[in-house]
Design a protein around this motif. Structure first.
Motif, PDB file in Angstrom:
ATOM      1  N   GLU A   1       0.831  -1.202   0.000  1.00 10.60           N
ATOM      2  CA  GLU A   1       0.000   0.000   0.000  1.00 10.60           C
ATOM      3  C   GLU A   1       0.870   1.259   0.000  1.00 10.60           C
ATOM      4  N   MET A   2       1.927   1.215   0.807  1.00 13.09           N
ATOM      5  CA  MET A   2       2.801   2.373   0.916  1.00 13.09           C
ATOM      6  C   MET A   2       3.523   2.613  -0.410  1.00 13.09           C
ATOM      7  N   ALA A   3       4.037   1.535  -1.005  1.00 11.96           N
ATOM      8  CA  ALA A   3       4.785   1.668  -2.255  1.00 11.96           C
ATOM      9  C   ALA A   3       3.895   2.154  -3.381  1.00 11.96           C
ATOM     10  N   ALA A   4       2.620   1.727  -3.350  1.00  9.89           N
ATOM     11  CA  ALA A   4       1.692   2.130  -4.407  1.00  9.89           C
ATOM     12  C   ALA A   4       1.528   3.643  -4.439  1.00  9.89           C
ATOM     13  N   ASN A   5       1.627   4.274  -3.281  1.00 10.67           N
ATOM     14  CA  ASN A   5       1.519   5.731  -3.215  1.00 10.67           C
ATOM     15  C   ASN A   5       2.635   6.425  -3.986  1.00 10.67           C
ATOM     16  N   PHE A   6       3.746   5.711  -4.136  1.00  9.14           N
ATOM     17  CA  PHE A   6       4.894   6.306  -4.801  1.00  9.14           C
ATOM     18  C   PHE A   6       5.067   5.767  -6.222  1.00  9.14           C
ATOM     19  N   ASN A   7       4.016   5.157  -6.728  1.00 13.20           N
ATOM     20  CA  ASN A   7       4.069   4.630  -8.085  1.00 13.20           C
ATOM     21  C   ASN A   7       5.184   3.596  -8.232  1.00 13.20           C
ATOM     22  N   LEU A   8       5.414   2.817  -7.163  1.00 13.55           N
ATOM     23  CA  LEU A   8       6.489   1.821  -7.162  1.00 13.55           C
ATOM     24  C   LEU A   8       5.906   0.442  -6.891  1.00 13.55           C
ATOM     25  N   PRO A   9       6.622  -0.613  -7.291  1.00 10.55           N
ATOM     26  CA  PRO A   9       6.123  -1.962  -7.012  1.00 10.55           C
ATOM     27  C   PRO A   9       6.069  -2.226  -5.512  1.00 10.55           C
ATOM     28  N   GLY A  10       5.161  -3.086  -5.118  1.00 11.24           N
ATOM     29  CA  GLY A  10       4.939  -3.357  -3.698  1.00 11.24           C
ATOM     30  C   GLY A  10       5.882  -4.384  -3.122  1.00 11.24           C
ATOM     31  N   ARG A  11       6.728  -4.967  -3.942  1.00 17.54           N
ATOM     32  CA  ARG A  11       7.706  -5.942  -3.440  1.00 17.54           C
ATOM     33  C   ARG A  11       9.107  -5.476  -3.783  1.00 17.54           C
ATOM     34  N   VAL A  12      10.029  -5.739  -2.849  1.00 16.71           N
ATOM     35  CA  VAL A  12      11.438  -5.407  -3.100  1.00 16.71           C
ATOM     36  C   VAL A  12      12.122  -6.659  -3.623  1.00 16.71           C
ATOM     37  N   TYR A  13      12.925  -6.491  -4.656  1.00 14.18           N
ATOM     38  CA  TYR A  13      13.667  -7.616  -5.234  1.00 14.18           C
ATOM     39  C   TYR A  13      15.158  -7.352  -5.043  1.00 14.18           C
ATOM     40  N   PRO A  14      15.705  -7.755  -3.889  1.00 15.94           N
ATOM     41  CA  PRO A  14      17.134  -7.477  -3.651  1.00 15.94           C
ATOM     42  C   PRO A  14      17.997  -8.145  -4.712  1.00 15.94           C
ATOM     43  N   GLN A  15      19.005  -7.423  -5.162  1.00 13.92           N
ATOM     44  CA  GLN A  15      19.853  -7.931  -6.236  1.00 13.92           C
ATOM     45  C   GLN A  15      21.148  -8.527  -5.664  1.00 13.92           C
ATOM     46  N   VAL A  16      21.484  -9.722  -6.153  1.00 16.91           N
ATOM     47  CA  VAL A  16      22.760 -10.345  -5.746  1.00 16.91           C
ATOM     48  C   VAL A  16      23.849  -9.778  -6.660  1.00 16.91           C
ATOM     49  N   SER A  17      24.964  -9.434  -6.066  1.00 14.84           N
ATOM     50  CA  SER A  17      26.123  -9.065  -6.892  1.00 14.84           C
ATOM     51  C   SER A  17      27.366  -9.631  -6.215  1.00 14.84           C
ATOM     52  N   ILE A  18      28.430  -9.724  -6.982  1.00 18.23           N
ATOM     53  CA  ILE A  18      29.665 -10.297  -6.414  1.00 18.23           C
ATOM     54  C   ILE A  18      30.137  -9.440  -5.248  1.00 18.23           C
ATOM     55  N   LEU A  19      30.096  -8.129  -5.426  1.00 19.88           N
ATOM     56  CA  LEU A  19      30.583  -7.242  -4.370  1.00 19.88           C
ATOM     57  C   LEU A  19      29.765  -7.407  -3.087  1.00 19.88           C
ATOM     58  N   LYS A  20      28.423  -7.422  -3.234  1.00 17.52           N
ATOM     59  CA  LYS A  20      27.574  -7.547  -2.043  1.00 17.52           C
ATOM     60  C   LYS A  20      27.731  -8.927  -1.413  1.00 17.52           C
ATOM     61  N   THR A  21      28.034  -9.936  -2.218  1.00 17.92           N
ATOM     62  CA  THR A  21      28.200 -11.290  -1.691  1.00 17.92           C
ATOM     63  C   THR A  21      29.538 -11.446  -0.974  1.00 17.92           C
ATOM     64  N   VAL A  22      30.527 -10.745  -1.461  1.00 17.11           N
ATOM     65  CA  VAL A  22      31.887 -10.958  -0.953  1.00 17.11           C
ATOM     66  C   VAL A  22      32.244  -9.991   0.179  1.00 17.11           C
ATOM     67  N   PHE A  23      31.685  -8.794   0.148  1.00 20.17           N
ATOM     68  CA  PHE A  23      32.138  -7.756   1.077  1.00 20.17           C
ATOM     69  C   PHE A  23      32.011  -8.178   2.553  1.00 20.17           C
ATOM     70  N   GLY A  24      30.794  -8.543   2.971  1.00 24.73           N
ATOM     71  CA  GLY A  24      30.572  -8.906   4.383  1.00 24.73           C
ATOM     72  C   GLY A  24      31.427 -10.088   4.805  1.00 24.73           C
ATOM     73  N   PRO A  25      31.361 -11.213   4.063  1.00 20.64           N
ATOM     74  CA  PRO A  25      32.189 -12.363   4.438  1.00 20.64           C
ATOM     75  C   PRO A  25      33.691 -12.046   4.443  1.00 20.64           C
ATOM     76  N   ALA A  26      34.121 -11.137   3.559  1.00 23.64           N
ATOM     77  CA  ALA A  26      35.547 -10.785   3.538  1.00 23.64           C
ATOM     78  C   ALA A  26      35.929 -10.054   4.819  1.00 23.64           C
ATOM     79  N   VAL A  27      35.041  -9.196   5.295  1.00 23.29           N
ATOM     80  CA  VAL A  27      35.319  -8.482   6.553  1.00 23.29           C
ATOM     81  C   VAL A  27      35.357  -9.480   7.717  1.00 23.29           C
TER      82      VAL A  27
END
Lengths: 407, 230
Positions: free
Chosen positions: A353-379
């Motif tokens: 409902e909140m997202a609809a107010n902003f003309n945005l989809p109501g579900r978030v689709y987090p994107q996997v990337s090498i950097l996001k996958t590696v950064f936390g485990p590397a730390v």
């Protein structure tokens, strides 16, 4: 396989349960970090897109002083031809010209001071989601129609609706009195009260006539294909512009948004830091116990001719192997979990409902990337190694005879 | 040529409120190729002397020379290098690395010495065959008898052909047959490779193999005799 490596590997499994518990802590934290970082940055992407799609765009061409001194006279001359040139040069239709003026909007009953944007009917819907947020009525079809769209709070305040007339009074570019009567053809609801209360849009041609702009405007709004493409496009646009104009990036145009994201990153990374430190202490505990219970054995290998420094490296190697397992398993689990949400999306009660107010989809689709996958485990891996320094360092003070006396 | 020379060495341990003088102005010289037994009652100082010769423990005073190098002033690293290159240790409790197989235990020292893999394999298999452990290369210490473990420990000590082997009660946990086999092996190495052996023991059977017997009591040498060995 090198015997020292084999020794390190097998030493890990002397107390398999303890090793798995420590690796489990790493896997848990790594999984959480990969997912949370991916989710968090996807949310930032949405926040940025959401905010920038309302008005700012990824960048804007303006007169140099306009950003800090938003006056009528800080113009972009020939704003529509310039926008057309940019569209052609960069083979993009997500570029639109705008003008802006302050005016008094009066209905039969009430008057309010508002900001009036002159927009290109054809291109504005490609750089802003306001045209898509019209709840009642329609957006403009012609560049010179005497029409206006207003926010729903403003419509309520003025007690007017679609089809009603609105009188606009203001000051033209040359300082003369500007006045027009326009018909309300649409009422939009952005969900942002300030915008819905204070903003109106009219066709750019009409705007230029009413405010005596002589073909000038105040902004050329540009949306890049993605946020990541924006910096390169900005450089190219800057190189293309004639003297006397500048192009500002979204973070300059929306400093508050950038600060909000930075603040959120700081607080999130503070929590991640605590998580990493807890894992590091778990590793420290495991390796310290491991070193203490092998004191006799270390005494023996020192008696055989192994130097304390090399023993320390053995402990570091054991830790690195354990950390590597945690890294691989945790990153893989985190990437899989994130990928599941990439495919299926993530939503929570009230989000749609909140997202609809902003003309945005109501579900978030987090994107996997090498950097996001590696950064936390590397730390986590790095802190795991740091945690092993103390147990390894302790071995420097070990004396073979005293060590061999321990059981 | 002198393999070991101790000059007026003293070592005192603190045990509770008491000072225990483990070595008391002890001097001794051992020539290269000698087969020496150190004998004493428990607490007589033989293990402390072995540790001092091996650079595992530093005396409070006096000088210790091994392979013509004064070792009592060496750093930990220098002592480790000396042990790695010149000294083989055999302990009473075998002290094998439990997670490594017999062959890996033997190879371990060579790996630390930086010997290439192929040569390590070849030498470790040869020495295990020499000590009668052919076919047991892949067993871990827990899967071997005490005698077999001690043979692995001996193989580990001698695989690099050290000039000096220091053995502390090597037969204490072995039956008489295995003890004889082990001493026979020591004797063979002593005679064929001119390896110097210094063995701390109170096992009378071991004495038969020694050409020289040094008896100690309260940290001093009370008797130093040469004999015809078995």
């Amino acid at each position: 396989m090198n015997i020292v490596l084999r020794l390190a590997w097998r030493n890990l499994w002397r107390h398999a349960r303890r090793t798995w518990l420590t690796i489990g802590a790493m896997v848990f934290s790594n999984t959480l970090l990969v997912f949370m970082i991916s989710f968090q940055f996807s949310m930032y992407g949405l926040m940025i897109d959401n905010t920038l799609q309302v008005f700012s765009g990824h960048m804007q061409v303006q007169a140099p002083e306009y950003k800090d001194d938003q006056k009528m006279r800080q113009v972009v001359p020939g704003v529509q031809p310039l926008a057309a040139q940019l569209r052609k040069e960069f083979d993009s239709d997500t570029i639109a010209a705008r003008g802006w003026a302050f005016g008094l909007a009066s209905s039969e009953e009430r008057s309010y001071g508002i900001g009036i944007y002159g927009v290109e009917p054809e291109f504005e819907p490609r750089v802003s989601n306001i045209p898509g947020l019209i709840e009642d009525g329609r957006f403009f079809e012609q560049n010179d129609a005497m029409e206006i769209v207003i926010g729903e709070v403003l419509a309520r305040n003025l007690r007017i609706g679609v089809g009603d007339e609105l009188t606009i009074l203001g000051s033209g570019l040359d300082g003369s009195f500007a006045a027009a009567v326009v018909v309300v053809v649409g009422v939009f609801e952005s969900g942002v009260k300030d915008i819905d209360r204070n903003i109106a849009e009219m066709p750019l041609g009409t705007f230029q006539d009413v405010f005596y702009m002589n073909g000038a405007g105040h902004q050329v709004v540009i949306m890049a294909p993605t946020l990541d493409d924006a910096p390169a496009l900005q450089s190219n646009v800057a190189a293309f512009l004639p003297d006397g104009l500048v192009v500002h990036s979204w973070d300059v145009l929306q400093p508050g948004l950038k600060q909000a994201i930075q603040a959120d990153i700081s607080s999130a990374f503070f929590m991640y830091g605590i998580l990493v430190i807890l894992v590091a202490f778990s590793v420290l505990n495991t390796q310290l116990m491991s070193v203490l219970e092998r004191t006799h054995e270390f005494g023996v290998v020192m008696a055989l001719g192994m130097k304390p420094g090399r023993l320390g490296r053995l402990v570091m190697l054991e830790t690195a192997l354990m950390g590597l397992l945690g890294f691989v398993l945790g990153a893989a689990a985190g990437a899989l979990l994130t990928y599941w949400f990439t495919v299926n999306g993530l939503s929570y009660p009230g989000m749609e409902e909140m997202a609809a107010n902003f003309n945005l989809p109501g579900r978030v689709y987090p994107q996997v990337s090498i950097l996001k996958t590696v950064f936390g485990p590397a730390v986590v891996f790095l802190f795991t190694l740091l945690a092993a320094i103390y147990p390894a360092w302790r071995l420097r003070s070990l004396h073979p005879v005293e060590a061999m006396r321990t059981n | 040529m002198t393999a070991v020379r101790c000059v007026d060495i003293c070592k005192t341990y603190r045990q509770g409120d008491q000072d225990i003088r483990a070595l008391d102005h002890l001097s001794v010289e051992i020539e290269k190729g000698e087969f020496v037994c150190l004998m004493s009652p428990s607490g007589g100082g033989k293990t402390t002397l072995l540790n001092a010769i091996g650079g595992l423990d530093i005396p409070d005073s006096g000088e210790v020379w091994v392979a013509d190098k004064r070792i009592d002033q060496m750093s930990k690293g220098e002592l480790a290098d000396l042990r790695l290159a010149n000294i083989g240790f055999v302990f009473q409790a075998y002290n094998l690395i439990p997670v490594l197989t017999a062959q890996e235990n033997v190879e371990f020292v060579m790996q630390v010495q930086g010997i290439p893999t192929a040569k390590r394999r070849e030498k470790s298999l040869a020495i295990l065959e020499e000590v009668g452990l052919e076919g047991l290369e892949n067993r871990r210490p827990a899967e071997m008898s005490g005698g077999q473990q001690q043979r692995v420990a001996v193989a580990r000590a001698i695989v690099s052909r050290p000039a000096l082997v220091l053995a502390d009660e090597p037969t204490a946990n072995l039956d008489s047959k295995t003890s004889d086999e082990l001493m026979g092996l020591f004797k063979e190495l002593n005679e064929h490779h001119n390896t110097t052996f210094v063995i701390a023991t109170h096992d009378q059977r071991v004495m038969r193999y020694a050409k020289r017997i040094i008896r100690m009591r309260d940290g001093r040498i009370v008797d130093d005799i040469e004999q015809n060995a078995a």
